[in-house]
Design a protein around this motif. Sequence first.
Motif, short mmCIF file in Angstrom:
data_model
loop_
_atom_site.label_atom_id
_atom_site.label_comp_id
_atom_site.label_asym_id
_atom_site.label_seq_id
_atom_site.Cartn_x
_atom_site.Cartn_y
_atom_site.Cartn_z
N HIS A 73 34.23 33.37 44.26
CA HIS A 73 33.49 33.84 43.09
C HIS A 73 33.22 35.33 43.27
CE1 HIS A 73 29.73 33.94 45.43
NE2 HIS A 73 30.25 32.89 46.05
N ALA A 74 32.98 36.00 42.14
CA ALA A 74 32.72 37.45 42.22
C ALA A 74 32.03 37.94 40.95
CB ALA A 74 34.02 38.22 42.43
N TYR A 75 31.19 38.93 41.14
CA TYR A 75 30.52 39.63 40.04
C TYR A 75 31.55 40.47 39.27
CZ TYR A 75 27.51 43.13 37.79
OH TYR A 75 26.89 43.95 36.89
N ILE A 76 31.43 40.46 37.94
CA ILE A 76 32.32 41.26 37.09
C ILE A 76 31.46 42.27 36.33
CG2 ILE A 76 34.04 41.22 35.24
CD1 ILE A 76 34.85 39.64 37.82
N THR A 77 31.64 43.55 36.64
CA THR A 77 30.88 44.59 35.97
C THR A 77 31.51 44.93 34.62
OG1 THR A 77 30.09 46.87 36.09
CG2 THR A 77 32.13 46.40 37.26
N PRO A 78 30.69 45.17 33.59
CA PRO A 78 31.25 45.54 32.28
C PRO A 78 32.00 46.87 32.32
CG PRO A 78 28.85 45.22 32.15
CD PRO A 78 29.25 45.03 33.56
N GLU A 79 31.76 47.66 33.35
CA GLU A 79 32.46 48.94 33.50
C GLU A 79 33.98 48.74 33.52
OE1 GLU A 79 32.58 51.54 37.32
OE2 GLU A 79 30.77 52.08 36.20
N TRP A 80 34.43 47.61 34.05
CA TRP A 80 35.87 47.36 34.15
C TRP A 80 36.50 47.11 32.78
CZ3 TRP A 80 35.04 43.47 38.70
CH2 TRP A 80 34.76 44.19 39.88
N TYR A 81 35.71 46.73 31.78
CA TYR A 81 36.26 46.49 30.44
C TYR A 81 36.52 47.80 29.71
CZ TYR A 81 34.49 41.74 31.24
OH TYR A 81 34.22 40.50 31.75
N GLN A 82 35.85 48.88 30.13
CA GLN A 82 35.96 50.20 29.51
C GLN A 82 35.59 50.15 28.02
OE1 GLN A 82 39.86 51.74 30.55
NE2 GLN A 82 39.21 52.15 32.65
N LYS A 83 34.55 49.39 27.71
CA LYS A 83 34.01 49.29 26.36
C LYS A 83 32.50 49.35 26.45
CE LYS A 83 37.24 45.95 24.31
NZ LYS A 83 37.27 44.62 23.72
N THR A 84 31.87 49.81 25.40
CA THR A 84 30.41 49.78 25.36
C THR A 84 29.96 48.45 24.78
OG1 THR A 84 30.40 50.81 23.18
CG2 THR A 84 30.23 52.28 25.09
N PRO A 88 27.45 42.09 32.04
CA PRO A 88 28.06 41.57 33.27
C PRO A 88 28.31 40.07 33.17
CG PRO A 88 26.03 42.78 33.74
CD PRO A 88 26.11 42.60 32.26
N THR A 89 29.19 39.59 34.01
CA THR A 89 29.44 38.15 34.09
C THR A 89 29.86 37.83 35.52
OG1 THR A 89 30.53 36.26 33.03
CG2 THR A 89 31.88 38.24 33.38
N TRP A 90 30.30 36.63 35.74
CA TRP A 90 30.71 36.17 37.05
C TRP A 90 31.99 35.37 36.89
CZ3 TRP A 90 27.29 37.91 40.67
CH2 TRP A 90 27.56 37.60 42.00
N ASN A 91 33.00 35.65 37.69
CA ASN A 91 34.20 34.82 37.73
C ASN A 91 34.07 33.88 38.92
OD1 ASN A 91 35.29 36.06 35.53
ND2 ASN A 91 37.06 36.92 36.57
N TYR A 92 34.45 32.63 38.71
CA TYR A 92 34.30 31.64 39.78
C TYR A 92 35.19 30.44 39.53
CZ TYR A 92 31.25 29.16 36.46
OH TYR A 92 30.75 28.51 35.36
N THR A 93 35.30 29.61 40.57
CA THR A 93 36.04 28.36 40.50
C THR A 93 35.15 27.26 41.06
OG1 THR A 93 37.05 28.89 42.63
CG2 THR A 93 38.33 29.41 40.66
N GLN A 170 41.90 42.21 31.62
CA GLN A 170 42.15 41.35 32.77
C GLN A 170 42.76 42.15 33.92
OE1 GLN A 170 44.65 38.45 30.87
NE2 GLN A 170 42.92 37.17 30.21
N HIS A 171 43.70 43.02 33.61
CA HIS A 171 44.32 43.86 34.65
C HIS A 171 43.29 44.77 35.29
CE1 HIS A 171 48.55 42.74 34.38
NE2 HIS A 171 48.38 42.61 33.08
N ARG A 172 42.40 45.36 34.49
CA ARG A 172 41.36 46.23 35.06
C ARG A 172 40.38 45.43 35.92
NH1 ARG A 172 41.90 48.81 30.04
NH2 ARG A 172 40.06 47.80 29.18
#
Length: 194
Positions: A73-84, A88-93, A170-172
Amino acid sequence: MYIPHAFQQNDPNELQRFMEAHSFATLISTNPFMASHLPLTIENGRITGHLAKANPQSTLDGQEVLVVFQGPHAYITPEWYQKTGQVPTWNYTAVHAYGTLQAIREPERISMHLHQLVRQHEHPRDTPWQLDLTEEGLQKMARAIVVFEIPIQKLEGKYKLSQNRKPDEQHRVVEGLEASGSGDVAGLMKKWVL
């Protein structure tokens, strides 16, 4: 478990592989309402484990239980989306297995469980340790634990890996995860999403 359609993992072979790979799991019951963290074996549609007799969950024979297997699992920062305007969210299995716990009382099955558990975890070692208790020592240990099996009645798999985002996002996210030391989640995204 709440599973939006995009995050569903329904392949029984993959769910089996996941449970085996993440076999230190959480056994949850309602009576008593509690959770125990246990090493388990998964084989032929059954989960097998053991509890200390002093654990209140050792009395669950015949009760429905939930076993939760968690993966990377990992934290996903909105910065990676490059949108305002993003959050934040979390990816996990995760995989949830439901079934009715059945206590195992036969000495040979208790012994078989203990040997199998040791083999499962010692196997990768160069010189695997062997369970070398005398029959008396094994029986003494068996009196202090309750071995159980849970025939799996229902499985739910959730792989939340940014499937709901656009390909460029997704790539970012993958790049960000790799740069932040969460390569295991990035690898899962490459396998299941990209």
